[in-house]
Write a protein that holds these residues in place. Sequence first.
Motif: not given
Length: 196
Positions: A82, A89, A91, A106
């Motif tokens: 991300k 992080d 996705q 996610s």
Amino acid sequence: MAEPSNFPPMSNPVSVVGPQFCSPYSEDLTISEKAIFIGDNLVVTDVNGNIVFNVKGALFNIHDRHILLDANGNPVLSIQQKFQIMSGDWQVFSGDSSDSKDLLFSTKKPSIFKTDLDVFLAANTKEEVCDFKIKDIFLDRSCTIYLGESSNVIAKMHKPNIEFLQDSFIVTVYPNIDSAFIVALIVILKEIYLQA
């Protein structure tokens, strides 16, 4: 055919990517790193050595992005970081997409000091309680994946004891658990491990 499992199956299959990736038996998958010039970053094989998935990485991309392909070369998932900073992080989208309507789940690291990773399904937009949790992600390249905040284990990753498999690791996917989902999580963990 896989042997009957020693693990109690989940009462309902846990299908994030698709029910075709859920087996009634536990599965030991070997995830091996391959040279980039071959075209595959990772190859996932079953206990018989059959290719189950390939993971291809996109070089020179703004985001760190990988495509999970099935054994026939069809795109199953697109895995994308991300933010371009060291974080958990990520996705994951259906197929070769990066469109928000195709978001499946996610991940987020709750703290830089913790060895956990929280996983949120796309419908869980508030992200107050995780749908899955990965614990001990940096301890000796092993981890355990749980259903939410419960003690229900759905998969475990560990290093093999065989020296020639030193660039590989094994993930045991419990019965009725989506193996494509678990492999995508392992790809993310590998990237976090490399960034640490």
